[in-house]
Design a protein around this motif. Sequence first.
Motif, short mmCIF file in Angstrom:
data_model
loop_
_atom_site.label_atom_id
_atom_site.label_comp_id
_atom_site.label_asym_id
_atom_site.label_seq_id
_atom_site.Cartn_x
_atom_site.Cartn_y
_atom_site.Cartn_z
N ASN A 240 0.60 -1.18 -0.22
CA ASN A 240 -0.17 0.16 -0.28
C ASN A 240 1.05 0.85 0.28
N SER A 241 1.77 1.59 -0.73
CA SER A 241 2.91 2.31 -0.48
C SER A 241 3.18 2.95 -2.09
N ASP A 242 2.61 1.84 -3.15
CA ASP A 242 3.16 2.95 -4.45
C ASP A 242 2.92 3.90 -4.91
N GLY A 243 1.53 3.67 -4.47
CA GLY A 243 0.92 5.44 -4.40
C GLY A 243 2.28 7.01 -3.66
N ALA A 244 2.06 6.10 -2.56
CA ALA A 244 2.57 7.29 -1.24
C ALA A 244 3.95 7.37 -1.70
N ILE A 245 5.04 6.85 -2.15
CA ILE A 245 5.76 6.58 -2.82
C ILE A 245 5.88 7.46 -4.02
N LEU A 246 5.43 7.82 -4.95
CA LEU A 246 5.33 8.25 -5.96
C LEU A 246 4.75 9.66 -6.20
N TYR A 247 4.04 9.83 -4.75
CA TYR A 247 3.42 11.21 -4.54
C TYR A 247 4.99 12.04 -3.96
N MET A 248 6.07 11.27 -3.15
CA MET A 248 6.93 11.58 -2.76
C MET A 248 8.05 12.07 -3.51
N ARG A 249 7.53 11.70 -5.03
CA ARG A 249 8.86 11.49 -6.13
C ARG A 249 8.10 12.43 -7.72
N GLU A 266 -12.46 17.70 -5.82
CA GLU A 266 -11.40 17.38 -5.58
C GLU A 266 -10.11 17.49 -3.63
N LEU A 267 -12.03 17.33 -2.73
CA LEU A 267 -11.29 17.96 -1.59
C LEU A 267 -9.55 17.25 -1.41
N GLU A 268 -9.97 15.89 -1.21
CA GLU A 268 -8.67 14.59 -1.02
C GLU A 268 -7.33 15.08 -1.51
N LEU A 269 -7.67 15.50 -2.94
CA LEU A 269 -6.08 16.08 -3.70
C LEU A 269 -5.88 16.81 -3.07
N ALA A 270 -6.83 18.37 -2.99
CA ALA A 270 -6.05 18.87 -2.42
C ALA A 270 -4.77 19.13 -0.99
N LEU A 271 -6.40 18.15 -0.02
CA LEU A 271 -5.03 18.15 0.91
C LEU A 271 -4.06 17.98 0.84
N LEU A 272 -3.48 16.78 -0.13
CA LEU A 272 -1.87 16.91 -0.49
C LEU A 272 -0.88 17.96 -0.70
N CYS A 273 -1.57 18.77 -1.43
CA CYS A 273 -0.94 19.62 -1.99
C CYS A 273 0.05 20.86 -1.09
N ASN A 294 6.58 21.03 9.11
CA ASN A 294 5.38 21.36 8.83
C ASN A 294 5.40 21.70 7.41
N GLY A 295 4.63 22.02 7.14
CA GLY A 295 3.90 22.24 5.48
C GLY A 295 3.80 20.93 4.40
N GLN A 296 4.17 19.78 4.80
CA GLN A 296 4.28 18.39 5.19
C GLN A 296 2.77 17.74 5.04
N ARG A 297 2.36 17.75 4.08
CA ARG A 297 0.68 17.36 3.89
C ARG A 297 0.13 15.91 3.49
N PHE A 298 1.13 14.57 3.95
CA PHE A 298 0.66 13.62 3.50
C PHE A 298 -0.13 13.26 4.52
N HIS A 299 0.33 14.12 5.91
CA HIS A 299 -0.26 13.13 6.95
C HIS A 299 -1.12 13.75 7.13
N ALA A 300 -2.34 14.60 6.70
CA ALA A 300 -2.89 15.58 6.59
C ALA A 300 -4.45 14.80 7.35
N PHE A 301 -4.77 13.15 7.01
CA PHE A 301 -5.55 13.21 7.53
C PHE A 301 -5.45 12.36 8.83
N GLY A 302 -4.19 12.44 9.00
CA GLY A 302 -4.32 12.12 10.73
C GLY A 302 -3.79 10.34 11.37
N VAL A 303 -3.45 10.58 12.25
CA VAL A 303 -2.31 9.62 12.49
C VAL A 303 -2.94 8.35 12.23
N GLY A 304 -2.59 6.98 11.64
CA GLY A 304 -3.28 5.97 11.47
C GLY A 304 -3.83 5.90 9.84
N SER A 305 -3.76 6.77 9.43
CA SER A 305 -4.07 7.05 8.12
C SER A 305 -3.61 7.34 6.92
#
Length: 599
Positions: A240-249, A266-273, A294-305
């Motif tokens: 469950n990490s290939d999309g997340a790793i590509l986001y890092m890229r 597209e709220l879910e995408l906007a939260l990753l901006c 600060n400025g990192q959005r990947f954990h915007a949905f909370g711990v465990g998400s």
Amino acid sequence: MVTVADRPRLDVPPPERGARLRAFLSRHRLFVAALALAFLLRVVTMLGYGPALWFNDSYEYVSGAVNPSRPSALRPNGYSFLLLLLRPLHSFALVAFIQHLMGLGIAVLIYTLLRGRFGLPGWGATLAAVPVLFDAYQIQLEHLIMSDVMFMLLVVGVITLVLWHRRMSWRLGAVIGLMLALTALTRSIGLPILALVVVYLLVKRTAWKTIAAMITACALPVVGYMAWFASAHGNFAMTNSDGAILYMRTSLFADCTKMKVDPREELELALLCISAPPSERHFSGQKYLWWAQNGQRFHAFGVGSTFTPEMNKTAGTFAQRAILSQPTDYLGTVAGDFFRAFHWGRPRFPDAQTYLQYEFPLTTKVLPAWSSYQGNTDTDARKYDPGLRVARIQDKQRVIGTDLNDPWATFLQGYQRVVRLPGIVLGALLLVGLAGVAARWRRLGGAVLLPWLAAFGLILAPAATAEFDYRYLLPAVPLACLAAAISLRHGFSRPAATVPPTTVPAAVTPGDVTSDAVIPGDVPTGTIMIGPAAPPATAPATTGPPAVTDGSVATTPGAPDTGTTDTGTPDSAPPGPGTPGPVTPSSGTASAPTTGSAG
């Protein structure tokens, strides 16, 4: 007077094993000496740093071995399976020792393939194995509780089997398929290697049954693992990490304005901006994935998400949108990381903490007490190896993962500062291999193509899908050495003048070529006289079959059948033990000599 030869005596005892062993060691004395010295360096490593070294990813692998009921969401569990197999022995030192043997095994495969299949002299084959034997960063990687050395051995093993066998049965194809499955379960990039091998075998016109057996043998374990993953995580996948790793890229250049992300729809995408403009972002994308700063959005949905199927899908969609909206920025980022591999030095990247984990440490390693599946990272390590030392540090009981022992540790720290393979040398090896592919363009690269593409792909793939990391370069090194050595094989060949001439029935017709390969004991490629066959009336009386005049390579009855099922490909028909030496044309034939093989 007639002399009758004595009958051969059947009661003569065979040579002693000791004599055969001495003869074998004498034939390969240069490589044996290098192998012994490399083994000694690994013994020094185990004495200096006991029981093993640790990386941030090590704890996830150990957790998978201690709690094998659930696959990891981050990475495949192939290496955890190896740790699980060794767990009854309760020793990380044993794990490190086996990995050091794997590293030496990679060097043995390189030497064996180049000597036995491609006819290089001992010094040439040994030189190709030197980076794996003596590079300090290779030795340090072998001492880490990490999957990379296992992955390297599997990849080099697959390439060796494919290049060694000219004729591949479906059974051998199944064996290679199982090895590719283990490769994919060790690191996800193993699946693209399957595609590379399949394309290579199709080019070599290998029988479809062999290719089908290989694909099936690879697919069954992988599909079974994905079914197990689905039972634990709910989606049919390997991670469950290939999309997340590509986001890092894409995090270094993704601009939601250029991507036209509508926060109302597209709220879910906007939260990753990422709010900071690209010009002000960190030079490493890891900052925007692993730590909730600060400025990192990947954990915007909370711990465990994080690293859930939903988050992985959303991050992957965001990354794909960024690549399609900003292709120039993406290609520039990939190119920057790709060429970062070929520096002479080793700049600190992506950060000092990660960089130092590839160096022999200066202090004792205290294992962190991070949360893991059903436990903590330090307690998981002690469950696996109860012999790990425990010390009281700042009023807390802490587990010591690595102890330093001098003078061995100090020696290795100095050794690592001097003995390493610079990135620019790796680039030179790739260029030599590329020249070998180009020289064999009529044969689509010949035997050089497979190891060269594998080496190139192992360097490019992280730059394209994740981020540059120094340990990602090391699996490409033995493959680059193989490609360069095969490319230079004709420069290493013995002179054709040493081969005694043999008269053959007829001339070789134009278009005949020889292979890159030499079977052990074969006569090396000699001088081929190309010209029209002499008229039958003037041809000398000979015995044997007529010459082959359809552009294929003539063979001799009784020679071992070493051809592949891919007949018609020039690389697939090297000279066999019964192959004659230089061809002598019939009288009256106009001929033009050529030295070596074509291409």
